[in-house]
Design an enzyme around this catalytic site. Structure first.
Site, PDB file in Angstrom:
ATOM      1  N   PHE A 113       1.601   9.370  -5.857  1.00  0.00           N
ATOM      2  CA  PHE A 113       1.885  10.781  -5.609  1.00  0.00           C
ATOM      3  C   PHE A 113       2.956  11.295  -6.565  1.00  0.00           C
ATOM      4  O   PHE A 113       2.852  12.407  -7.091  1.00  0.00           O
ATOM      5  CB  PHE A 113       2.322  10.993  -4.162  1.00  0.00           C
ATOM      6  CG  PHE A 113       1.191  11.011  -3.172  1.00  0.00           C
ATOM      7  CD1 PHE A 113       0.296  12.076  -3.144  1.00  0.00           C
ATOM      8  CD2 PHE A 113       1.005   9.972  -2.285  1.00  0.00           C
ATOM      9  CE1 PHE A 113      -0.754  12.099  -2.232  1.00  0.00           C
ATOM     10  CE2 PHE A 113      -0.038   9.980  -1.371  1.00  0.00           C
ATOM     11  CZ  PHE A 113      -0.924  11.043  -1.348  1.00  0.00           C
ATOM     12  N   TYR A 140       0.830  -1.215   0.000  1.00  0.00           N
ATOM     13  CA  TYR A 140       0.000   0.000   0.000  1.00  0.00           C
ATOM     14  C   TYR A 140       0.861   1.261   0.000  1.00  0.00           C
ATOM     15  O   TYR A 140       0.642   2.189  -0.793  1.00  0.00           O
ATOM     16  CB  TYR A 140      -0.929  -0.062   1.212  1.00  0.00           C
ATOM     17  CG  TYR A 140      -1.356   1.247   1.798  1.00  0.00           C
ATOM     18  CD1 TYR A 140      -2.168   2.133   1.092  1.00  0.00           C
ATOM     19  CD2 TYR A 140      -0.975   1.598   3.098  1.00  0.00           C
ATOM     20  CE1 TYR A 140      -2.564   3.331   1.657  1.00  0.00           C
ATOM     21  CE2 TYR A 140      -1.380   2.789   3.661  1.00  0.00           C
ATOM     22  CZ  TYR A 140      -2.168   3.661   2.940  1.00  0.00           C
ATOM     23  OH  TYR A 140      -2.565   4.839   3.493  1.00  0.00           O
ATOM     24  N   ALA A 200       2.918   1.618  -3.346  1.00  0.00           N
ATOM     25  CA  ALA A 200       2.051   1.982  -4.466  1.00  0.00           C
ATOM     26  C   ALA A 200       1.585   3.438  -4.344  1.00  0.00           C
ATOM     27  O   ALA A 200       1.518   4.162  -5.345  1.00  0.00           O
ATOM     28  CB  ALA A 200       0.853   1.044  -4.531  1.00  0.00           C
ATOM     29  N   CYS A 201       1.281   3.886  -3.133  1.00  0.00           N
ATOM     30  CA  CYS A 201       0.857   5.274  -2.936  1.00  0.00           C
ATOM     31  C   CYS A 201       1.995   6.248  -3.216  1.00  0.00           C
ATOM     32  O   CYS A 201       1.768   7.336  -3.755  1.00  0.00           O
ATOM     33  CB  CYS A 201       0.325   5.462  -1.520  1.00  0.00           C
ATOM     34  SG  CYS A 201      -1.321   4.761  -1.254  1.00  0.00           S
ATOM     35  N   ALA A 202       3.217   5.886  -2.839  1.00  0.00           N
ATOM     36  CA  ALA A 202       4.357   6.752  -3.146  1.00  0.00           C
ATOM     37  C   ALA A 202       4.446   6.999  -4.650  1.00  0.00           C
ATOM     38  O   ALA A 202       4.639   8.138  -5.102  1.00  0.00           O
ATOM     39  CB  ALA A 202       5.650   6.123  -2.620  1.00  0.00           C
TER      40      ALA A 202
END
Length: 444
Positions: free
Chosen positions: A412, A404, A407-409
């Site tokens: 952004f 999570y 993947a979020c890094a």
């Protein structure tokens, strides 16, 4: 025949994904196929294929990842970046009957079925949220959703977040973005703790906190902001959270700091706070839990809790607008494993609803790149001792958080999502907002 397993698997996965598999693949029998070099997708068990057969796309792959049936050898960020176009952005597959659908849609349906082994698929890993009933964002359902995400052990979060115990994006020096890992010699430009303290102080300065004022921190987490505001700015503060584990540690930190007479930590929903007015309200990384249908209620409630002239600092992740907003759905992985019932909104909609509640929006600062840097540091903290993280929160939960956050890094960094600090004022009838003519003077 065994030596061909990986090659057969690559061909079958290409049919399911609708394009080439961008990673080298190693099958459970140690055979390999696919493009050489770079990260390797390791399929440890044929059960992973059964999950993918019944849930083609992201959710099937994630279930296999959480169960430990899939893994990545090599750079996780590079692997996720290569997979992004084929998996994470693809629409959900149609409903069963699956074997007949595979036979008609995919030329290698039978081969994939043969590789997968006996059906039906195994049940989802236990970390998946189940049994959600009733309307979204009721008090009871929100408590359960927050508990799923936050009540997984304070020691686990301490490993990920570090000593600051701040679970929202830090605020980095301008030079830090040039290299996420440090200067040319590999030395950190700014530590995570320094960047988190800079964010806490930025929030306090935007709110223009002064000694004797009352601050309400909605979604206070482990109490880091109220501690900073009381210690450095002399305010009295109330922090509310729905997580009992967060509240327990926050109260302990407050007592150890000798600030129990000035800080009150409550297990309470923002809708239940009734002891206004406050001079300032902060909401840092909490509004993502509110939901689109309840956002106007949220904005109205915070407006009512502020005195005339009081300020709100709303720090919130934003998504890009959809061509058809009615079709927006939260990412299935995040909804099932990370933030149940969480919802993201475009920043323009957030501003509109705050204004409709009566706020005057005076400043909006996008800090998207700051969150990418923060997430990479959190992933590094987790990866520094994965066995310990697995002992603290369970192997599946540790794998969920690693995937999570990485993947979020990337999301952004690629401008797929953003994060914004919105400063709004309950401007009185006189029209005097109390802000300086040059609002960015709070930077110091």
């Amino acid at each position: 025949m065994a030596a061909q397993t990986a090659a057969r698997l690559v061909r079958a996965l290409e049919e399911v994904l609708g394009g080439p598999v961008p990673l080298r693949v190693r099958a459970w029998d140690r055979s390999e196929a696919g493009p050489p070099g770079g990260p390797v997708l390791v399929v440890r068990h044929r059960r992973a294929l059964r999950r993918l057969l019944w849930k083609p796309g992201e959710l099937g792959l994630v279930r296999a990842w959480v169960a430990g049936e899939l893994d990545i050898e090599g750079d996780l960020y590079e692997a996720l970046g290569r997979l992004a176009g084929q998996v994470w952005e693809r629409p959900a597959a149609p409903a069963p009957p699956l074997p007949r659908r595979l036979e008609s849609r995919f030329g290698l349906g039978r081969e994939l079925l043969a590789l997968a082994g006996p059906l039906p698929p195994p049940p989802p890993p236990r970390e998946e949220v189940r049994g959600r009933t009733g309307l979204r964002h009721t008090l009871r359902r929100d408590r359960r959703a927050v508990s799923h995400h936050y009540d997984v052990g304070n020691d686990f979060y301490a490993q990920v977040l570090g000593p600051s115990m701040v679970y929202s994006c830090a605020y980095w020096d301008g030079s830090a973005y040039g290299d996420a890992y440090g200067d040319a010699g590999g030395r950190p430009v700014m530590t995570l703790e320094e960047a988190q303290e800079a964010k806490l102080d930025l929030v306090c300065r935007k709110l223009a906190l002064e000694p004797g004022q009352r601050l309400l921190d909605v979604g206070c987490g482990w109490g880091s902001l109220v501690l900073h505001a009381a210690r450095e700015y002399g305010v009295t503060a109330v922090g509310v959270t729905l997580s009992r584990e967060q509240a327990g540690l926050a109260r302990k930190r407050v007592a150890e700091a000798g600030l129990a007479d000035r800080i009150d930590i409550r297990v309470q929903d923002y809708r239940e706070v009734g002891d206004g007015p406050y001079d300032a309200v902060s909401s840092i990384g909490m509004a993502e839990h509110v939901g689109a249908a309840r956002y106007r209620l949220y904005a109205d409630r915070l407006y009512a809790l502020l005195r005339p002239g009081g300020r709100l600092l709303n720090h919130q992740i934003a998504r890009r607008p959809e061509p058809d907003e009615e079709k927006y759905r939260m990412d299935p992985f995040i909804d099932a494993y990370v933030f149940p019932d969480g919802e993201l909104s475009p920043v323009g909609r957030t501003v509109t609803l705050l204004e409709r509640a009566g706020f005057e929006v005076r400043d909006l600062e996008s800090i998207r790149e700051h969150y990418a840097l923060t997430l990479r540091r959190w992933v590094a903290n987790l990866e520094a001792d994965l066995p310990r993280a697995a002992r603290l929160a369970g192997p599946g939960r540790a794998r969920v958080w690693r995937l999570y956050m990485a993947a979020c890094a990337l999301a952004f960094e690629r401008n797929e999502i953003g994060v914004n600090q919105i400063l709004a004022v309950r401007t009185p009838g006189s029209g005097v907002s109390g802000l300086p003519l040059r609002t960015r003077d709070w930077r110091g």
